[in-house]
Design a protein around this motif. Structure first.
Motif, mmCIF file in Angstrom:
data_model
loop_
_atom_site.group_PDB
_atom_site.id
_atom_site.type_symbol
_atom_site.label_atom_id
_atom_site.label_comp_id
_atom_site.label_asym_id
_atom_site.label_seq_id
_atom_site.Cartn_x
_atom_site.Cartn_y
_atom_site.Cartn_z
ATOM 1 N N ARG A 77 78.875 8.187 -3.409
ATOM 2 C CA ARG A 77 79.724 9.220 -3.996
ATOM 3 C C ARG A 77 80.174 9.571 -5.131
ATOM 4 N NH1 ARG A 77 84.188 10.868 -0.127
ATOM 5 N NH2 ARG A 77 83.913 12.982 -1.559
ATOM 6 N N GLY A 81 77.715 12.967 -8.585
ATOM 7 C CA GLY A 81 77.763 13.978 -9.595
ATOM 8 C C GLY A 81 78.473 15.318 -8.740
ATOM 9 N N GLU A 82 78.716 14.945 -7.519
ATOM 10 C CA GLU A 82 79.359 16.171 -6.829
ATOM 11 C C GLU A 82 80.974 16.177 -7.315
ATOM 12 O OE1 GLU A 82 80.930 14.494 -2.455
ATOM 13 O OE2 GLU A 82 79.002 13.968 -2.900
ATOM 14 N N ALA A 83 81.576 17.345 -6.995
ATOM 15 C CA ALA A 83 82.919 17.545 -7.724
ATOM 16 C C ALA A 83 83.939 16.885 -6.572
ATOM 17 C CB ALA A 83 83.211 19.092 -7.631
ATOM 18 N N LEU A 84 84.725 15.888 -7.067
ATOM 19 C CA LEU A 84 85.483 15.219 -6.408
ATOM 20 C C LEU A 84 87.188 15.441 -6.710
ATOM 21 C CD1 LEU A 84 84.113 11.638 -6.503
ATOM 22 C CD2 LEU A 84 83.869 13.202 -4.502
ATOM 23 N N THR A 85 88.061 15.605 -5.819
ATOM 24 C CA THR A 85 89.375 15.888 -5.913
ATOM 25 C C THR A 85 89.938 14.565 -6.736
ATOM 26 O OG1 THR A 85 90.356 15.010 -4.090
ATOM 27 C CG2 THR A 85 89.697 17.388 -4.263
ATOM 28 N N ARG A 89 88.626 10.999 -5.831
ATOM 29 C CA ARG A 89 88.161 9.779 -6.787
ATOM 30 C C ARG A 89 88.620 8.591 -6.909
ATOM 31 N NH1 ARG A 89 84.505 9.386 -11.135
ATOM 32 N NH2 ARG A 89 85.310 8.378 -12.908
#
Length: 131
Positions: A77, A81-85, A89
């Motif tokens: 995860r 490269g996905e958007a994480l809050t 993170r």
């Protein structure tokens, strides 16, 4: 076959894992081949080899398959490269920190065991007459 994919034999040689072990890790879902050849052969990428190396390094430290899966899921995860809050993170980094701490403790325990084993071997050596 392109240079970006490897068959299981090459992966086994590079990782120093047996074909059987690699297949077992596939069966347990730790590492899934990235592709299959037209003949049905497993094909692996550098990323697959990197995953196997993580597993290979965790095994002698006594991590379970579930722990290996947990660490790989966290690093996957983080690396996706996905958007994480910020909270997501932070949670994933905490998981990695947990494993890093556990690995350090297990390495320290192994050093103690190795020192004891070397002391024992030296004791035995001293009991023997010189060659």
């Amino acid at each position: 076959m392109s240079g970006e994919h490897m068959q299981i034999g090459e992966v086994a040689a590079r990782t120093e894992l047996s074909l059987r072990t690699i297949r077992h890790y596939e069966d347990t879902g730790l590492v899934i081949p990235s592709a299959r050849s037209q003949g049905g052969f497993r094909l692996y990428t550098e990323a697959d080899v990197a995953r196997l190396m993580v597993v290979r390094r965790m095994k002698p430290l006594g991590f379970t398959l579930d722990e290996m899966r947990d660490l790989l899921a966290a690093t996957d995860r983080l690396d996706a490269g996905e958007a994480l809050t910020g909270a997501e993170r932070a949670h994933l980094l905490d998981r990695v920190r947990h494993f890093e701490g556990a690995a350090q403790r297990r390495v320290a325990d192994l050093r103690i065991q190795l020192a004891r084993a070397e002391e024992f071997a030296d004791t035995l050596r001293r009991r023997l007459p010189p060659p």
